[in-house]
Scaffold this motif. Structure first.
Motif, PDB file in Angstrom:
ATOM      1  N   CYS A   3       4.997  -5.555  -2.196  1.00  0.00           N
ATOM      2  CA  CYS A   3       6.442  -5.496  -2.415  1.00  0.00           C
ATOM      3  C   CYS A   3       6.988  -4.312  -1.621  1.00  0.00           C
ATOM      4  N   LEU A   4       7.978  -4.582  -0.761  1.00  0.00           N
ATOM      5  CA  LEU A   4       8.570  -3.557   0.091  1.00  0.00           C
ATOM      6  C   LEU A   4      10.038  -3.390  -0.274  1.00  0.00           C
ATOM      7  N   GLN A   5      10.461  -2.157  -0.515  1.00  0.00           N
ATOM      8  CA  GLN A   5      11.861  -1.895  -0.838  1.00  0.00           C
ATOM      9  C   GLN A   5      12.384  -0.806   0.083  1.00  0.00           C
ATOM     10  N   ALA A   6      13.403  -1.158   0.872  1.00  0.00           N
ATOM     11  CA  ALA A   6      13.899  -0.262   1.915  1.00  0.00           C
ATOM     12  C   ALA A   6      14.523   1.002   1.346  1.00  0.00           C
ATOM     13  N   PHE A   7      15.243   0.867   0.249  1.00  0.00           N
ATOM     14  CA  PHE A   7      15.895   2.004  -0.394  1.00  0.00           C
ATOM     15  C   PHE A   7      16.223   1.587  -1.822  1.00  0.00           C
ATOM     16  N   PRO A   8      16.535   2.533  -2.707  1.00  0.00           N
ATOM     17  CA  PRO A   8      16.827   2.174  -4.097  1.00  0.00           C
ATOM     18  C   PRO A   8      17.928   1.117  -4.185  1.00  0.00           C
ATOM     19  N   LYS A   9      17.707   0.124  -5.010  1.00  0.00           N
ATOM     20  CA  LYS A   9      18.623  -0.992  -5.262  1.00  0.00           C
ATOM     21  C   LYS A   9      18.699  -1.998  -4.112  1.00  0.00           C
ATOM     22  N   ALA A  10      17.930  -1.772  -3.050  1.00  0.00           N
ATOM     23  CA  ALA A  10      17.882  -2.764  -1.972  1.00  0.00           C
ATOM     24  C   ALA A  10      17.119  -3.989  -2.447  1.00  0.00           C
ATOM     25  N   THR A  11      17.482  -5.157  -1.923  1.00  0.00           N
ATOM     26  CA  THR A  11      16.744  -6.376  -2.243  1.00  0.00           C
ATOM     27  C   THR A  11      15.309  -6.232  -1.753  1.00  0.00           C
ATOM     28  N   PRO A  12      14.325  -6.379  -2.630  1.00  0.00           N
ATOM     29  CA  PRO A  12      12.929  -6.222  -2.196  1.00  0.00           C
ATOM     30  C   PRO A  12      12.498  -7.356  -1.268  1.00  0.00           C
ATOM     31  N   LEU A  13      11.560  -7.040  -0.403  1.00  0.00           N
ATOM     32  CA  LEU A  13      10.888  -8.034   0.423  1.00  0.00           C
ATOM     33  C   LEU A  13       9.459  -8.150  -0.081  1.00  0.00           C
ATOM     34  N   TYR A  14       9.078  -9.357  -0.439  1.00  0.00           N
ATOM     35  CA  TYR A  14       7.711  -9.604  -0.889  1.00  0.00           C
ATOM     36  C   TYR A  14       6.931 -10.249   0.249  1.00  0.00           C
ATOM     37  N   LEU A  15       5.816  -9.630   0.617  1.00  0.00           N
ATOM     38  CA  LEU A  15       4.891 -10.207   1.582  1.00  0.00           C
ATOM     39  C   LEU A  15       3.641 -10.605   0.814  1.00  0.00           C
ATOM     40  N   LEU A  16       3.484 -11.895   0.639  1.00  0.00           N
ATOM     41  CA  LEU A  16       2.423 -12.435  -0.196  1.00  0.00           C
ATOM     42  C   LEU A  16       1.466 -13.257   0.659  1.00  0.00           C
ATOM     43  N   THR A  17       0.288 -13.491   0.152  1.00  0.00           N
ATOM     44  CA  THR A  17      -0.715 -14.214   0.929  1.00  0.00           C
ATOM     45  C   THR A  17      -1.369 -15.314   0.105  1.00  0.00           C
ATOM     46  N   HIS A  18      -1.844 -16.301   0.804  1.00  0.00           N
ATOM     47  CA  HIS A  18      -2.697 -17.333   0.202  1.00  0.00           C
ATOM     48  C   HIS A  18      -3.809 -17.638   1.199  1.00  0.00           C
ATOM     49  N   PRO A  19      -5.065 -17.436   0.859  1.00  0.00           N
ATOM     50  CA  PRO A  19      -5.522 -16.949  -0.449  1.00  0.00           C
ATOM     51  C   PRO A  19      -5.078 -15.513  -0.713  1.00  0.00           C
ATOM     52  N   GLN A  20      -5.218 -15.087  -1.951  1.00  0.00           N
ATOM     53  CA  GLN A  20      -4.744 -13.772  -2.346  1.00  0.00           C
ATOM     54  C   GLN A  20      -5.639 -12.667  -1.790  1.00  0.00           C
ATOM     55  N   ILE A  21      -5.052 -11.473  -1.696  1.00  0.00           N
ATOM     56  CA  ILE A  21      -5.800 -10.300  -1.249  1.00  0.00           C
ATOM     57  C   ILE A  21      -6.940 -10.022  -2.222  1.00  0.00           C
ATOM     58  N   ASP A  22      -8.161  -9.905  -1.684  1.00  0.00           N
ATOM     59  CA  ASP A  22      -9.313  -9.656  -2.562  1.00  0.00           C
ATOM     60  C   ASP A  22     -10.127  -8.443  -2.125  1.00  0.00           C
ATOM     61  N   ASP A  23      -9.615  -7.716  -1.103  1.00  0.00           N
ATOM     62  CA  ASP A  23     -10.275  -6.514  -0.582  1.00  0.00           C
ATOM     63  C   ASP A  23     -11.645  -6.808   0.032  1.00  0.00           C
ATOM     64  N   LYS A  24     -11.934  -8.083   0.285  1.00  0.00           N
ATOM     65  CA  LYS A  24     -13.180  -8.450   0.956  1.00  0.00           C
ATOM     66  C   LYS A  24     -12.862  -9.264   2.210  1.00  0.00           C
ATOM     67  N   THR A  25     -12.438 -10.520   2.007  1.00  0.00           N
ATOM     68  CA  THR A  25     -12.084 -11.358   3.154  1.00  0.00           C
ATOM     69  C   THR A  25     -10.622 -11.200   3.550  1.00  0.00           C
ATOM     70  N   LEU A  26      -9.799 -10.563   2.684  1.00  0.00           N
ATOM     71  CA  LEU A  26      -8.396 -10.326   3.000  1.00  0.00           C
ATOM     72  C   LEU A  26      -7.994  -8.963   2.451  1.00  0.00           C
ATOM     73  N   VAL A  27      -7.598  -8.071   3.348  1.00  0.00           N
ATOM     74  CA  VAL A  27      -7.297  -6.689   2.980  1.00  0.00           C
ATOM     75  C   VAL A  27      -5.904  -6.332   3.488  1.00  0.00           C
ATOM     76  N   SER A  28      -5.143  -5.569   2.705  1.00  0.00           N
ATOM     77  CA  SER A  28      -3.841  -5.073   3.155  1.00  0.00           C
ATOM     78  C   SER A  28      -3.887  -3.552   3.227  1.00  0.00           C
ATOM     79  N   THR A  29      -3.329  -3.011   4.316  1.00  0.00           N
ATOM     80  CA  THR A  29      -3.330  -1.563   4.524  1.00  0.00           C
ATOM     81  C   THR A  29      -1.912  -1.090   4.814  1.00  0.00           C
ATOM     82  N   PRO A  30      -1.280  -0.323   3.913  1.00  0.00           N
ATOM     83  CA  PRO A  30       0.074   0.189   4.169  1.00  0.00           C
ATOM     84  C   PRO A  30       0.090   1.085   5.402  1.00  0.00           C
TER      85      PRO A  30
END
Length: 399
Positions: free
Chosen positions: A176-203
């Motif tokens: 979930c990414l929010q540019a500033f307080p009260k800004a509409t959030p942007l959700y970046l989601l994945t399928h299959p879900q992040i499992d820290d093995k075959t799919l990893v997300s790094t901010p």
């Protein structure tokens, strides 16, 4: 297929960057870009959300920069033009072909012994974009690194980097990414879900400076812009498997790419089928005298059931393209209200343009209920016998 380009044109930068694609969501939002995935307009992006449908259009997800790792070599699948005019990297060289599947743009990337397909579409009625990858062939798994470049601005404006740091929170399906307080959030989601093995997300939270927008320069507008690298997804794809990145303003959209793709195809097929059925059907004659006379005078060949000829594919493509301009303009009195976007990328719904285009976009395509709804929507705003000239993108009172 009606619109397609093979490697000869896809690998020619001058040709490929001049060819643009567009997908829409029926509420004013859109995604748009070039075959090369090179940004040339401020209006290019993977999620330009209509935050006040059908207006309030805001760039949230600019692009995904993908790099395929295969057999100890990296293959960039994207390209960027920088402030000094340099093109780096040259990922368009990996594009084997590009075509439209209905309104869905499809890229086929080819390198080594790999075939990787990518599709982009939006969910009807939602500020949700799907970016779907499928590994069609290869002799071993493919590693895919995907950098998400984001923004949060009016689609008419441009962004210069600052000390702006977005809020990044992990969810059970992604980020979930929010540019500033009260800004509409942007959700970046994945399928299959992040499992820290075959799919990893790094901010990341790193600014990329000096994207050179060639068409804006040609238009005499500000041509340089900065975008924020928010997060990198790293996925391992097996042959025959797929990965879907979902960009949405909804916290829980459908994330299963295969199901969402099936739904989108069914929606477009419904539009085509409605046109084909309406095109061949004739209203039933209700006057019994006329009906009897026609039955006596009709030839035997006329009375036999005739199979309608299939609609040419290029006509179907036009029907789908026409539908992209029709969007919701709901109100308490007209929850099913419709209107027409005067033109992508930058126009709102204009009264004059709507009335001029209404016959072609709705009557010719047999969407009579939509035509009625558009007329009812504009009738609500009649003032002094005049229709509004336009509905400002800011949501202000119609002019």
């Amino acid at each position: 297929m009606v619109i397609s380009f093979e490697r000869e044109k896809c690998s020619n930068l001058k040709v490929a960057e001049s060819q643009e694609w567009l997908v829409t969501n029926g509420i004013g939002g859109y995604a748009s870009g070039t075959i090369t995935n090179l940004l040339t307009r401020r209006y290019h992006g993977l999620l330009i959300a209509a935050l006040q449908p059908p207006l309030g259009r805001t760039l949230l997800l600019t692009k995904l920069d993908e790099t395929a790792g295969y057999k100890d070599r990296d293959y960039p699948l994207y390209c960027n033009r920088w402030a000094d005019g340099t093109i780096n990297p040259e990922g368009y060289q990996q594009i084997e072909s590009f075509h439209l599947e209905g309104t869905i743009p499809v890229w086929k990337f080819s390198f080594a012994d790999v075939i990787l397909e990518k599709r982009i579409w939006m969910e009807e009625g939602e500020n949700t974009t799907y970016i779907h990858y499928n590994l069609g062939s290869g002799s071993q798994p493919l590693n895919l690194a995907i950098k998400a470049l984001i923004n949060h601005r009016d689609h008419h404006h441009h962004t210069n980097a600052s000390d702006w740091q977005i809020g990044i929170d992990k969810t059970n399906k992604g980020i979930c990414l929010q540019a500033f307080p009260k800004a509409t959030p942007l959700y970046l989601l994945t399928h299959p879900q992040i499992d820290d093995k075959t799919l990893v997300s790094t901010p990341a939270n790193d600014w990329y400076y000096g994207f050179n927008l060639a068409v804006e320069k040609y238009r005499g507008q500000q041509e340089l812009e900065d975008h924020l690298h928010a997060v990198t997804f790293n996925a391992q794809l097996e042959v025959g498997k797929s990965l879907t990145i979902v960009a949405s303003t909804k916290e829980n959209p459908t994330t299963n790419g295969e199901e969402a793709l099936t739904s989108r195809r069914a929606y477009e097929q419904q539009i085509i089928q409605k046109f084909a059925t309406s095109k061949t059907s004739q209203p039933e004659e209700k006057n019994p005298v006329v009906k009897f006379w026609k039955s006596l005078t009709a030839s035997s060949s006329q009375t036999k059931h005739q199979v309608a000829k299939p609609t040419p594919e290029w006509i179907n493509q036009l029907v789908l393209a026409a539908n992209q301009f029709i969007v919701d303009r709901k109100s308490p009195k007209h929850p099913d209200g419709k209107t027409i976007i005067a033109g992508y990328h930058w126009f709102e719904d204009w009264g004059r343009d709507t009335m001029i285009s209404l016959p072609g976009l709705t009557i010719c395509t047999k969407q009579f209920n939509v035509a009625r709804s558009i007329l009812q929507t504009f009738a609500k705003y009649v003032d002094g016998g005049m229709l509004p000239n336009r509905f400002p993108d800011s949501g202000a009172t119609p002019d």
